[in-house]
Design a protein around this motif. Structure first.
Motif, PDB file in Angstrom:
ATOM      1  N   ASP A 176       0.831  -1.210   0.000  1.00 38.35           N
ATOM      2  CA  ASP A 176       0.000   0.000   0.000  1.00 38.35           C
ATOM      3  C   ASP A 176       0.870   1.268   0.000  1.00 38.35           C
ATOM      4  N   GLU A 177       1.887   1.274  -0.860  1.00 36.42           N
ATOM      5  CA  GLU A 177       2.829   2.397  -0.899  1.00 36.42           C
ATOM      6  C   GLU A 177       2.780   3.197  -2.199  1.00 36.42           C
ATOM      7  N   ASP A 178       1.946   2.778  -3.138  1.00 42.85           N
ATOM      8  CA  ASP A 178       1.972   3.397  -4.467  1.00 42.85           C
ATOM      9  C   ASP A 178       1.690   4.894  -4.428  1.00 42.85           C
ATOM     10  N   GLY A 179       0.830   5.344  -3.526  1.00 47.31           N
ATOM     11  CA  GLY A 179       0.472   6.747  -3.496  1.00 47.31           C
ATOM     12  C   GLY A 179       1.338   7.603  -2.593  1.00 47.31           C
ATOM     13  N   LEU A 180       2.391   7.014  -2.041  1.00 42.64           N
ATOM     14  CA  LEU A 180       3.253   7.744  -1.114  1.00 42.64           C
ATOM     15  C   LEU A 180       4.398   8.432  -1.854  1.00 42.64           C
ATOM     16  N   ALA A 181       4.914   9.481  -1.253  1.00 38.07           N
ATOM     17  CA  ALA A 181       5.985  10.254  -1.890  1.00 38.07           C
ATOM     18  C   ALA A 181       7.264   9.441  -2.024  1.00 38.07           C
ATOM     19  N   SER A 190       7.632   5.616   3.565  1.00 35.73           N
ATOM     20  CA  SER A 190       7.320   6.858   4.262  1.00 35.73           C
ATOM     21  C   SER A 190       6.289   6.649   5.365  1.00 35.73           C
ATOM     22  N   TRP A 191       5.587   5.529   5.320  1.00 33.65           N
ATOM     23  CA  TRP A 191       4.596   5.216   6.361  1.00 33.65           C
ATOM     24  C   TRP A 191       5.238   4.655   7.631  1.00 33.65           C
ATOM     25  N   VAL A 192       6.486   4.203   7.512  1.00 37.06           N
ATOM     26  CA  VAL A 192       7.141   3.500   8.625  1.00 37.06           C
ATOM     27  C   VAL A 192       7.490   4.466   9.754  1.00 37.06           C
ATOM     28  N   ARG A 193       7.293   4.019  10.992  1.00 36.49           N
ATOM     29  CA  ARG A 193       7.715   4.744  12.184  1.00 36.49           C
ATOM     30  C   ARG A 193       8.577   3.817  13.041  1.00 36.49           C
ATOM     31  N   HIS A 194       9.360   4.375  13.930  1.00 37.96           N
ATOM     32  CA  HIS A 194       9.979   3.543  14.952  1.00 37.96           C
ATOM     33  C   HIS A 194       8.851   2.836  15.710  1.00 37.96           C
ATOM     34  N   HIS A 195       9.091   1.609  16.150  1.00 34.00           N
ATOM     35  CA  HIS A 195       7.979   0.846  16.717  1.00 34.00           C
ATOM     36  C   HIS A 195       7.388   1.468  17.979  1.00 34.00           C
ATOM     37  N   TYR A 206      -2.406   7.512  14.465  1.00 34.86           N
ATOM     38  CA  TYR A 206      -1.337   7.458  13.464  1.00 34.86           C
ATOM     39  C   TYR A 206      -1.846   7.927  12.097  1.00 34.86           C
ATOM     40  N   PHE A 207      -1.114   8.853  11.498  1.00 32.02           N
ATOM     41  CA  PHE A 207      -1.504   9.424  10.216  1.00 32.02           C
ATOM     42  C   PHE A 207      -0.286   9.507   9.306  1.00 32.02           C
ATOM     43  N   VAL A 208      -0.482   9.135   8.054  1.00 32.51           N
ATOM     44  CA  VAL A 208       0.590   9.220   7.060  1.00 32.51           C
ATOM     45  C   VAL A 208       0.236  10.302   6.061  1.00 32.51           C
ATOM     46  N   ASP A 209       1.108  11.273   5.916  1.00 36.36           N
ATOM     47  CA  ASP A 209       0.931  12.300   4.897  1.00 36.36           C
ATOM     48  C   ASP A 209       1.542  11.777   3.605  1.00 36.36           C
ATOM     49  N   PRO A 210       0.720  11.410   2.613  1.00 36.75           N
ATOM     50  CA  PRO A 210       1.265  10.788   1.395  1.00 36.75           C
ATOM     51  C   PRO A 210       2.164  11.716   0.588  1.00 36.75           C
TER      52      PRO A 210
END
Length: 265
Positions: A223-228, A232-237, A244-248
């Motif tokens: 599910d990474e196709d729309g990310l910059a 970019s969605w990954v965080r330290h655990h 949790y929000f990902v700015d694409p």
């Protein structure tokens, strides 16, 4: 975490008979891929070796350690080049994503004559502080003051960074950080000589990420196709949260030096 669903979208909803037919057709391709992967692994093991001529010395939690020490009495050594540079506030999020898989594997590797070690250029106190925060137990040493990271093309000089072009992943190109990720493999013979047998970088590290392999099984995939940028969605655990929000559209930001944060969620 809030409940979530998956849209059926363009996916066909089939009968059991139709599903089995489609699944068996894909199984044929999966078996082809498995055989190709086995052959690629055979060719990887067949690469020529290069003798490690330099006497690398690292800083460990209990003092100085040599390259031979890292083998811990075994014949094979895997080194993960973790992006944690001198003065960084914290380690790279993507490297941390990979490193979350290491502790469970080390005992199994040890029983196949293989030791896993992690190397970063940050000084040992900075490594220990981040390692303790993340709760990891694997062997992690510092190459600070050594040529090791530069020789294996995962650290770049200030001049290289300023030029905008560095040698990484066997080619010259742009790279957004002074440190890069990678994995290198070494072997030691009965005489104690050490040989470099393999190194891989960038997408070549995907095979180390068990969570990615699991995500490849589910309908949304990675599910990474729309990310910059990838991951970019990954965080330290310890940085994921219920909100949790990902700015694409958020661009890559290199890890910050101490006193700032580049990786806030």
């Amino acid at each position: 975490m809030a409940s979530s669903t998956v849209e059926v979208g363009h996916h066909n909803v089939a009968s059991n008979t139709e599903w089995l037919e489609a699944r068996k057709e894909l199984l044929t391709k999966e078996k082809e891929f498995t055989r190709l992967r086995d052959e690629l692994s055979r060719q990887r093991r067949g690469l020529p070796w290069e003798r490690v001529e330099k006497q690398y010395v690292f800083d460990g939690p209990n003092g100085k350690v040599t390259m031979s020490d890292l083998f811990d009495g075994r014949g094979q050594l895997i080194i993960y080049h973790f992006m944690l540079g001198p003065g960084w506030q914290e380690g790279c999020k993507s490297c941390s994503y990979l490193a979350d898989h290491f502790d469970g594997a080390t005992v199994h590797l040890a029983n196949r004559d293989t030791t896993l070690a992690v190397v970063s250029r940050a000084p040992m106190p900075e490594i220990e502080a981040f390692k303790n925060r993340m709760g990891w137990r694997f062997q992690w040493v510092s190459s600070f003051g050594s040529d090791f990271n530069f020789d294996y093309d995962v650290s770049f000089t200030s001049e290289e960074a300023a030029s905008g072009k560095v040698y990484y992943n066997y080619a010259v190109g742009e790279f957004p950080s002074e440190e890069g990720p990678g994995v290198s493999v070494f072997a030691r013979d009965a005489a104690g000589d050490v040989y470099h047998t393999y190194s891989s970088y960038a997408r070549g590290l995907d095979i180390l990420v068990g969570a990615y392999n699991l995500l490849d099984l589910v309908p949304k995939g990675r599910d990474e196709d729309g990310l910059a940028f990838t991951m970019s969605w990954v965080r330290h655990h310890d940085r994921y949260s219920e909100g949790y929000f990902v700015d694409p559209k958020a661009p890559y930001a290199p890890p910050a030096k101490s006193g700032g944060s580049c990786c806030s969620s």
